[in-house]
Motif scaffolding. Structure first.
Motif, PDB file in Angstrom:
ATOM      1  N   SER A   1      -0.928  -0.962  -3.559  1.00 42.08           N
ATOM      2  CA  SER A   1      -0.412  -2.105  -4.332  1.00 42.08           C
ATOM      3  C   SER A   1       0.896  -2.616  -3.752  1.00 42.08           C
ATOM      4  CB  SER A   1      -0.188  -1.704  -5.793  1.00 42.08           C
ATOM      5  OG  SER A   1      -1.396  -1.357  -6.397  1.00 42.08           O
ATOM      6  N   SER A   2       1.748  -1.697  -3.286  1.00 39.93           N
ATOM      7  CA  SER A   2       3.045  -2.105  -2.735  1.00 39.93           C
ATOM      8  C   SER A   2       2.891  -2.846  -1.412  1.00 39.93           C
ATOM      9  CB  SER A   2       3.952  -0.891  -2.546  1.00 39.93           C
ATOM     10  OG  SER A   2       3.518  -0.105  -1.453  1.00 39.93           O
ATOM     11  N   VAL A   3       1.780  -2.618  -0.731  1.00 43.10           N
ATOM     12  CA  VAL A   3       1.525  -3.307   0.530  1.00 43.10           C
ATOM     13  C   VAL A   3       0.882  -4.669   0.280  1.00 43.10           C
ATOM     14  CG1 VAL A   3       0.213  -3.181   2.684  1.00 43.10           C
ATOM     15  CG2 VAL A   3       1.387  -1.157   1.833  1.00 43.10           C
ATOM     16  N   ILE A   4       0.137  -4.798  -0.806  1.00 43.21           N
ATOM     17  CA  ILE A   4      -0.531  -6.060  -1.137  1.00 43.21           C
ATOM     18  C   ILE A   4       0.400  -6.995  -1.915  1.00 43.21           C
ATOM     19  CG2 ILE A   4      -2.416  -7.089  -2.485  1.00 43.21           C
ATOM     20  CD1 ILE A   4      -4.034  -4.543  -1.815  1.00 43.21           C
ATOM     21  N   TRP A   5       1.199  -6.434  -2.834  1.00 44.43           N
ATOM     22  CA  TRP A   5       2.033  -7.246  -3.720  1.00 44.43           C
ATOM     23  C   TRP A   5       2.904  -8.282  -3.016  1.00 44.43           C
ATOM     24  CZ3 TRP A   5       7.400  -6.501  -3.498  1.00 44.43           C
ATOM     25  CH2 TRP A   5       8.116  -7.399  -4.288  1.00 44.43           C
TER      26      TRP A   5
ATOM     27  N   PRO B   1       0.290 -14.772  -4.191  1.00 41.89           N
ATOM     28  CA  PRO B   1       0.836 -16.122  -4.408  1.00 41.89           C
ATOM     29  C   PRO B   1       1.618 -16.216  -5.715  1.00 41.89           C
ATOM     30  CG  PRO B   1      -1.443 -16.263  -3.698  1.00 41.89           C
ATOM     31  CD  PRO B   1      -1.160 -14.809  -3.969  1.00 41.89           C
ATOM     32  N   GLY B   2       2.810 -16.760  -5.619  1.00 43.92           N
ATOM     33  CA  GLY B   2       3.620 -17.018  -6.803  1.00 43.92           C
ATOM     34  C   GLY B   2       4.483 -15.863  -7.262  1.00 43.92           C
ATOM     35  N   ILE B   3       4.112 -14.622  -6.954  1.00 42.87           N
ATOM     36  CA  ILE B   3       4.912 -13.478  -7.412  1.00 42.87           C
ATOM     37  C   ILE B   3       5.289 -12.525  -6.286  1.00 42.87           C
ATOM     38  CG2 ILE B   3       4.020 -13.544  -9.773  1.00 42.87           C
ATOM     39  CD1 ILE B   3       2.252 -11.113  -8.989  1.00 42.87           C
ATOM     40  N   GLY B   4       4.989 -12.893  -5.061  1.00 42.50           N
ATOM     41  CA  GLY B   4       5.305 -12.045  -3.912  1.00 42.50           C
ATOM     42  C   GLY B   4       6.805 -12.008  -3.629  1.00 42.50           C
ATOM     43  N   MET B   5       7.177 -11.260  -2.625  1.00 48.01           N
ATOM     44  CA  MET B   5       8.589 -11.057  -2.302  1.00 48.01           C
ATOM     45  C   MET B   5       9.300 -12.356  -1.937  1.00 48.01           C
ATOM     46  SD  MET B   5      10.688  -8.768  -2.468  1.00 48.01           S
ATOM     47  CE  MET B   5      12.395  -8.539  -2.084  1.00 48.01           C
ATOM     48  N   PHE B   6       8.630 -13.262  -1.246  1.00 42.06           N
ATOM     49  CA  PHE B   6       9.250 -14.546  -0.907  1.00 42.06           C
ATOM     50  C   PHE B   6       9.672 -15.275  -2.177  1.00 42.06           C
ATOM     51  CE2 PHE B   6       8.855 -19.156  -0.351  1.00 42.06           C
ATOM     52  CZ  PHE B   6       9.735 -19.373   0.708  1.00 42.06           C
TER      53      PHE B   6
ATOM     54  N   PRO C   1       5.429   2.771   3.249  1.00 40.04           N
ATOM     55  CA  PRO C   1       5.778   4.127   3.678  1.00 40.04           C
ATOM     56  C   PRO C   1       6.794   4.808   2.758  1.00 40.04           C
ATOM     57  CG  PRO C   1       5.768   2.655   5.557  1.00 40.04           C
ATOM     58  CD  PRO C   1       5.606   1.803   4.335  1.00 40.04           C
ATOM     59  N   ALA C   2       7.743   4.029   2.217  1.00 41.50           N
ATOM     60  CA  ALA C   2       8.743   4.621   1.318  1.00 41.50           C
ATOM     61  C   ALA C   2       8.074   5.210   0.078  1.00 41.50           C
ATOM     62  CB  ALA C   2       9.782   3.574   0.916  1.00 41.50           C
ATOM     63  N   LEU C   3       7.124   4.482  -0.490  1.00 41.22           N
ATOM     64  CA  LEU C   3       6.419   4.988  -1.675  1.00 41.22           C
ATOM     65  C   LEU C   3       5.488   6.143  -1.324  1.00 41.22           C
ATOM     66  CD1 LEU C   3       5.631   1.695  -3.631  1.00 41.22           C
ATOM     67  CD2 LEU C   3       7.509   3.291  -3.975  1.00 41.22           C
ATOM     68  N   ALA C   4       4.893   6.095  -0.135  1.00 32.82           N
ATOM     69  CA  ALA C   4       4.033   7.203   0.309  1.00 32.82           C
ATOM     70  C   ALA C   4       4.867   8.470   0.484  1.00 32.82           C
ATOM     71  CB  ALA C   4       3.324   6.843   1.610  1.00 32.82           C
ATOM     72  N   LEU C   5       6.035   8.324   1.097  1.00 29.74           N
ATOM     73  CA  LEU C   5       6.922   9.478   1.281  1.00 29.74           C
ATOM     74  C   LEU C   5       7.460  10.008  -0.046  1.00 29.74           C
ATOM     75  CD1 LEU C   5       8.908   8.365   4.448  1.00 29.74           C
ATOM     76  CD2 LEU C   5       7.212  10.198   4.294  1.00 29.74           C
TER      77      LEU C   5
ATOM     78  N   VAL D   1       7.619  -7.630   6.243  1.00 31.48           N
ATOM     79  CA  VAL D   1       8.744  -6.689   6.275  1.00 31.48           C
ATOM     80  C   VAL D   1       8.795  -5.878   4.976  1.00 31.48           C
ATOM     81  CG1 VAL D   1      11.264  -6.524   6.303  1.00 31.48           C
ATOM     82  CG2 VAL D   1      10.087  -7.988   7.942  1.00 31.48           C
ATOM     83  N   THR D   2       8.577  -6.528   3.846  1.00 28.27           N
ATOM     84  CA  THR D   2       8.569  -5.810   2.574  1.00 28.27           C
ATOM     85  C   THR D   2       7.476  -4.756   2.555  1.00 28.27           C
ATOM     86  OG1 THR D   2       9.413  -7.778   1.455  1.00 28.27           O
ATOM     87  CG2 THR D   2       8.433  -6.076   0.066  1.00 28.27           C
ATOM     88  N   ALA D   3       6.283  -5.119   2.989  1.00 24.22           N
ATOM     89  CA  ALA D   3       5.161  -4.171   3.000  1.00 24.22           C
ATOM     90  C   ALA D   3       5.425  -3.007   3.945  1.00 24.22           C
ATOM     91  CB  ALA D   3       3.872  -4.891   3.384  1.00 24.22           C
TER      92      ALA D   3
END
Length: 194
Positions: free
Chosen positions: A84-88, A92-97, A70-74, A63-65
């Motif tokens: 990077s915003s889609v991979i981040w 592990p350890g620093i992702g959105m979860f 798209p928000a950053l692309a726009l 959901v974050t990706a």
């Protein structure tokens, strides 16, 4: 098919225990998707518990990706920033979860400083661990095994029903949650009446 890699390493868990409210030796298993670090080979219930965390990690990441890319692309950011915003969210350890987990832990630690539950032996940090919605879902359904995983709904941790919360599997989580229910902003967001 497992969506994680199990690593049996008591020493690694003891290291993480230094930074945990559960303390050294208090962590039995830990999910850092796509890895599950365990002290001993996991029981079926422990496997289900950690698998629920893996699913939570992936759904929050997806959901974050989907929103961030798209928000950053726009917004006109360069391709590498969008990528990077889609991979981040999955790192592990620093992702959105992990960020959400940390924010919820900080919030619940502050709420748990009010000792409304009569459990004096637990620190606010340990209470906060059991109050995190990710943990509530995992403790409620870890005893159900593969049956729960087959019927689990997307973002189930955000909409635990009263009927589900009455299961005997997670007495501690639910006792704490109900003790603080009227004293926090997020109470009804994470528990529904139906």
């Amino acid at each position: 098919m497992k969506l994680y890699i199990e690593i049996v390493s008591p020493k690694l868990l003891d290291f993480f225990g230094i930074f945990s409210p559960l303390g050294v030796g208090g962590i039995g298993n830990m999910t850092v998707a796509p890895f599950v670090i365990s002290r001993d080979p996991m029981s079926k219930s422990e496997e289900t518990h950690e698998y629920i965390h893996i699913l939570q990690t992936y759904e929050v990441g997806v959901v974050t990706a989907i929103v961030l890319g798209p928000a950053l692309a726009l917004a006109g950011l360069p391709w590498w920033a969008v990528l990077s915003s889609v991979i981040w969210p999955f790192v592990p350890g620093i992702g959105m979860f992990n960020i959400l987990y940390g924010l919820m832990y900080a919030y619940w630690s502050k709420v748990a400083e009010k000792n409304l539950d009569g459990i004096d032996a637990m620190t606010p940090g340990k209470k906060a661990y059991f109050l995190i919605p990710f943990e509530r879902e995992a403790y409620l359904f870890d005893g159900d095994g593969d049956e729960y995983l087959k019927v689990r709904k997307f973002f189930a941790w955000a909409r635990i029903t009263e009927a589900e919360a009455d299961k005997p599997a997670a007495e501690l989580c639910e006792k704490l949650f109900r003790a603080y229910e009227g004293n926090h902003v997020l109470g009804n967001l994470f528990t529904k009446n139906k």
